[in-house]
Scaffold this active site. Structure first.
Site, PDB file in Angstrom:
ATOM      1  N   ASP A 236       3.817 -27.416   2.216  1.00 49.23           N
ATOM      2  CA  ASP A 236       4.653 -26.405   1.584  1.00 49.23           C
ATOM      3  C   ASP A 236       5.217 -27.132   0.377  1.00 49.23           C
ATOM      4  O   ASP A 236       6.111 -27.976   0.517  1.00 49.23           O
ATOM      5  CB  ASP A 236       5.772 -25.950   2.520  1.00 49.23           C
ATOM      6  CG  ASP A 236       6.594 -24.842   1.891  1.00 49.23           C
ATOM      7  OD1 ASP A 236       6.717 -24.827   0.650  1.00 49.23           O
ATOM      8  OD2 ASP A 236       7.112 -23.981   2.632  1.00 49.23           O
ATOM      9  N   HIS A 237       4.674 -26.854  -0.791  1.00 51.48           N
ATOM     10  CA  HIS A 237       4.970 -27.740  -1.925  1.00 51.48           C
ATOM     11  C   HIS A 237       6.439 -27.747  -2.303  1.00 51.48           C
ATOM     12  O   HIS A 237       6.900 -28.641  -2.988  1.00 51.48           O
ATOM     13  CB  HIS A 237       4.083 -27.401  -3.141  1.00 51.48           C
ATOM     14  CG  HIS A 237       4.427 -26.114  -3.798  1.00 51.48           C
ATOM     15  ND1 HIS A 237       3.844 -24.932  -3.458  1.00 51.48           N
ATOM     16  CD2 HIS A 237       5.313 -25.826  -4.769  1.00 51.48           C
ATOM     17  CE1 HIS A 237       4.350 -23.968  -4.197  1.00 51.48           C
ATOM     18  NE2 HIS A 237       5.241 -24.481  -5.005  1.00 51.48           N
TER      19      HIS A 237
ATOM     20  N   HIS B 191       8.498 -20.965   2.210  1.00 49.97           N
ATOM     21  CA  HIS B 191       9.452 -21.643   1.331  1.00 49.97           C
ATOM     22  C   HIS B 191      10.911 -21.368   1.721  1.00 49.97           C
ATOM     23  O   HIS B 191      11.727 -22.282   1.818  1.00 49.97           O
ATOM     24  CB  HIS B 191       9.281 -21.172  -0.118  1.00 49.97           C
ATOM     25  CG  HIS B 191       7.911 -21.424  -0.688  1.00 49.97           C
ATOM     26  ND1 HIS B 191       7.160 -22.516  -0.359  1.00 49.97           N
ATOM     27  CD2 HIS B 191       7.181 -20.714  -1.582  1.00 49.97           C
ATOM     28  CE1 HIS B 191       6.024 -22.477  -1.036  1.00 49.97           C
ATOM     29  NE2 HIS B 191       6.008 -21.392  -1.770  1.00 49.97           N
TER      30      HIS B 191
END
Lengths: 378, 532
Positions: free
Chosen positions: B219-220, B282
């Site tokens: 999950d960047h 996110h």
């Protein structure tokens, strides 16, 4: 910290060099920022420290580019302190404000303020009070002493307003001076010291530590009997002394004597022999790193005896990003490992960023000082 | 951080760390005492599936190149692109060069990196292509002496995961999870499934070939500097954590606003919507980092255990709760940043009658001792006025209004804002007396900005995440149970919506801050959305 590697850009204040006046300098700086923003788009003024740098005549060419690189890596309010040429007609303490900037990849300039102070003999002792009036209050003050051949007596005052001193013992003329540089001369009222020669040892220490991580190697630590530190140059460089001091302090070795060109140390279970070996048969690298390389460590060999025999060497040359670990015994084996070589400015920035007391350095310097005393006595 | 060096390398430490005997010996190694080190990356080969795609070009290769430039990748490491499109090594390198130059990376750095980059063409479903890849990798590993360590990066649409996993497994390309080297790890992009059932099925597929320790679900957002700074701010400073609870915090707002639309990704977005695209991953990640208890150690599982506890402390919304506490909406035509924008249903390949939400707002609660009674308001949308992601902690008002008698009826609450993007930083607002003879209290703010403090923008999230995977550190990656619990929450909302439960899909003009229902959602509690 990474930044753009483009050429630095210097902003200048509108008024130029004037007799020192702290409020006027602050006004100058504000004016400079306003003008810069209007002319160049976004300008970001960044500061993580106050950096005080006394310069000797002629140092500017050598140290100037380093300071540009240091402030790129670690933005600071930079104080350049220079003695004015004796032929100058100007008198007293003078100052002017500029900014060292680099292009931000996303656009705009990121800048460190630079205040250049020039002094003559009568005004030299006022330099520390002038700087104290301009320090950014909530940022650490770091004194970068790279001018050890021209140490004016009032430089002690700069040390007192600094939270930390950064030195490079490689600039000291000989081993008897190293303890002074490390701040180990009694009676000196100075804050903590960080040595760039120590920072340069970091990859050596890491690789040597890693070499003894494996259980079979770890057992050999207690039976180390022979250490050789190979270096360039006619005398052991400060890094070699510090590396020896680090081994001694980490492994509880007590320096006892210097005999027949070797240091004798008492380890908890056996004596250890330590030698500094000069090696000049390989060509030193040319170019900017040549100065440091001319006194660099190039090989460290450690031998352990029974019951856990081990013979291991670590080799590194110049600015190579890898080193070789050569295992000679109990079986021959070689491997290449990353070597965290850093440019001088990166070492300085790394030391500015360090916020803790460096106990490992303090202990290594203490042991190194004991060995230097024995070596000089012999 | 202890006495000695902050950012130095331990060669081979990642492999050392996996061997318990060596870990014990290293811990006892007197040469290690007084040193704190960052582990250096093992040599490895990064195989990127989907190498011709947009993610690879825009994010992965620039990140790998930056790591190489910073000497954070082992010099023997290599990158192998794998995709359907026939391409030579040189042509692939040229694409990298073009992308790298766009990212401000120098020609010299590109050249150095290019020598370690290769390309293999193949289809994800063809077993022979995996066999050929194996032969190629083994020869490359022999030539470069990378001891067989591999990272497989699945930069492909999720539909390809199963074929790739099967191909890797069947060709014997996955080293068994074990101690030391060689190791094999897989990085998978979000979305990880589209609901709980599919996430479980996907987890099962991954676990058929890889152990959980080998799976790195990206999950960047977790690689962003400010997100990592949440824990440092809370737990590395003495003044925040004592206030980080329901005694002092009034409410928390988490906002992920995007100015862009769906950027040609209608096929994906029509099935995902804001709920699956943003909230499930996110936003819940940001919430868990904000709300979690201090872990006992700063280690992957200790951190992730605490995040999981937060997700467990949030009961999935019932249908009634979903009706009352969520808002969904879709953007209509409007204008964003001075340019006209079409409505969602007019976007290419979007169904004219699409019910997909491009905006979501929700009021969630964490039912535990620390957060009982503190609402967490989440909102995310596309085609909002600007791009901004932040976590805002609004503190309670002082217990007594001392300055009311002097005419200051209301003073804004203190708000601590953690700005994730853009302009990464942290600010704290507080009331200050305005200069002058009269007593006026105005909100002012103390501001920390990465650029003006550190003089540089934070590194790209993908750099950090790729490096962490290379080091075997999964702290910033989501674990199986986290993903599945997050889907439970998203599924509860989706179920309520799909069964016709309120709220009905609302609309908002592109360029506005969302539908009026979202304002009502928070206004019901006597609060308002903070301006982004």
């Amino acid at each position: 910290m990474n930044g753009s590697e483009g050429a630095p850009i210097q902003l200048a204040s509108p008024t130029g060099d004037l007799p020192f006046d702290a409020p006027a300098l602050e006004r100058d700086l504000r004016g400079m920022w306003k003008a810069a923003s209007a002319n160049r788009g976004p300008v970001y003024r960044a500061a993580l420290a106050n950096l005080i740098v006394p310069l000797s005549p002629g140092d500017s060419d050598r140290i100037g580019p380093v300071l540009v690189d240091v402030t790129r890596r670690h933005p600071a309010r930079l104080f350049r302190v220079e003695r004015r040429a004796s032929a100058s007609a100007e008198r007293g303490l003078r100052a002017h404000a500029t900014a060292l900037c680099h292009l931000r990849p996303g656009g705009g300039l990121v800048c460190s303020e630079q205040i250049s102070l020039s002094w003559d003999d009568p005004s030299g002792p006022l330099v520390a009070s002038a700087i104290a009036s301009l320090l950014v209050g909530d940022l650490p003050a770091v004194l970068l002493e790279l001018n050890q051949d021209q140490d004016p007596p009032w430089q002690e005052k700069l040390a007192r307003i600094a939270d930390v001193r950064i030195v490079d013992s490689n600039l000291a003329p000989g081993a008897k001076e190293y303890p002074r540089v490390w701040g180990r001369r009694p009676g000196r009222d100075r804050g903590p010291v960080r040595d760039i020669a120590w920072a340069r040892l970091t990859p050596w220490r890491e690789i040597l530590a890693e070499a003894f991580d494996r259980p079979e190697a770890a057992r050999a630590i207690a039976s180390i009997q022979d250490v050789a530190i190979h270096h360039r140059g006619p005398e052991p460089p400060p890094g070699a002394w510090l590396l020896a001091g680090w081994l001694a302090s980490r492994l509880s070795w007590t320096p006892r004597a210097h005999e027949g060109g070797r240091m004798r140390l008492d380890a908890p279970t056996r004596p250890v022999s330590l030698a500094f070996e000069e090696e000049d048969d390989r060509p030193a690298p040319a170019g900017r790193a040549a100065g440091a390389a001319s006194r660099a460590i190039i090989r460290v060999r450690i031998r352990s005896g029974a019951p856990t025999p081990l013979d291991i060497a670590v080799e590194h040359e110049g600015q190579a990003t890898t080193a070789r670990i050569v295992l000679l015994s109990p079986r021959a084996k070689e491997r290449e490992v990353p070597f965290g070589y850093r440019e001088f400015a990166a070492c300085v920035a790394g030391e500015i960023q360090r916020h803790e007391v460096n106990l490992a350095f303090e202990e290594a310097a203490r042991a190194a000082e004991e060995m230097i005393a024995l070596w000089r006595k012999a | 951080m202890s006495a000695d060096n902050r950012a130095t390398a331990v060669p081979g430490a990642a492999s050392v760390a996996a061997d318990p005997d060596t870990v014990a010996a290293a811990a006892a190694n007197p040469l290690r005492q007084g040193s704190v080190t960052l582990a250096a990356a093992d040599p490895c080969t990064v195989v990127v599936f989907g190498a011709s795609g947009d993610l690879t070009r825009r994010k992965l290769l620039p990140a790998l190149l930056a790591l190489s430039r910073e000497k954070l990748l082992h010099p023997k490491s290599a990158v192998v692109g794998f995709a359907r499109r026939p391409l030579s090594d040189d042509a692939f390198r040229e694409e990298i060069r073009a992308s790298a130059l766009e990212h401000g990376i120098s020609e010299a750095d590109c050249r150095r990196f290019a020598s370690s980059v290769f390309y293999r063409s193949g289809t994800f479903e063809n077993a022979a292509d995996y066999a050929a890849l194996r032969v190629f990798l083994e020869r490359l590993e022999h030539d470069r002496d990378t001891v067989g360590n591999r990272i497989y990066y699945l930069a492909t649409p999720p539909a390809s995961y199963a074929a790739i996993l099967e191909g890797l497994g069947a060709a014997g390309l996955v080293h068994a999870a074990g101690l030391g080297t060689p190791w094999a790890r897989v990085i998978v992009e979000k979305p990880f499934g589209h609901d709980l059932a599919s996430a479980r099925a996907l987890n099962a597929q991954f676990h058929a070939s890889f152990d959980e320790r080998q799976i790195f679900r990206i999950d960047h957002y977790l690689g962003k500097e400010t997100v990592q700074n949440i824990l440092v701010l809370r737990l590395g400073n003495g003044i925040f954590e004592p206030l980080w609870n329901n005694r002092y915090v009034d409410h928390v707002q988490i906002a992920v606003a995007e100015a862009v639309g769906i950027e040609g990704r209608a096929n994906y977005y029509e099935a995902a919507g804001a709920l699956r695209d943003m909230l499930q991953n996110h936003m819940l990640q940001l919430l868990t980092l904000t709300a979690m208890e201090p872990p006992s150690r700063f280690e992957a599982d200790a951190v992730r255990d605490e995040k999981v506890k937060v997700l467990r402390a949030m009961a999935p919304l019932t249908r009634q709760q979903a009706a009352e506490r969520t808002v969904r909406a879709q953007y209509l035509a409007g204008a964003v940043a001075g340019a006209p924008a079409v409505g969602y249903r007019e976007e290419p390949e979007v169904k004219p009658g699409s019910k997909t939400e491009t905006y979501i707002a929700a009021r969630l609660e964490v039912d535990n001792w620390r957060w009982a009674g503190v609402p967490f308001y989440l909102r995310s949308g596309k085609r909002l006025p600007k791009r901004a992601t932040e976590i805002a902690i609004t503190f309670r008002q002082p217990p007594y209004s001392l300055f009311r008698s002097a005419g200051c009826q209301s003073i804004d609450a203190n708000v601590l804002r953690l700005r994730i993007q853009p302009d990464e930083g942290i600010s704290l607002s507080f009331g200050s007396k305005s200069p002058g003879q009269a007593l006026h209290i105005d909100p002012v703010r103390m501001d920390f900005n990465y650029l003006t403090s550190f003089g540089a923008d934070p590194p790209e999230a993908y750099e950090r995440l790729l490096l962490d995977c290379n080091l075997g550190d999964s702290t910033l990656f989501t674990r199986r149970d986290e993903v599945e619990l997050a889907w439970e929450h998203a599924d509860a909302i989706a179920a309520a919506w799909s069964e016709g439960a309120a709220p009905a899909l609302s609309t908002y003009p592109a360029g506005s801050w969302g539908p009026p229902e979202a304002d009502h959602l928070i206004a019901r509690d006597g609060r308002r959305w903070l301006r982004l």
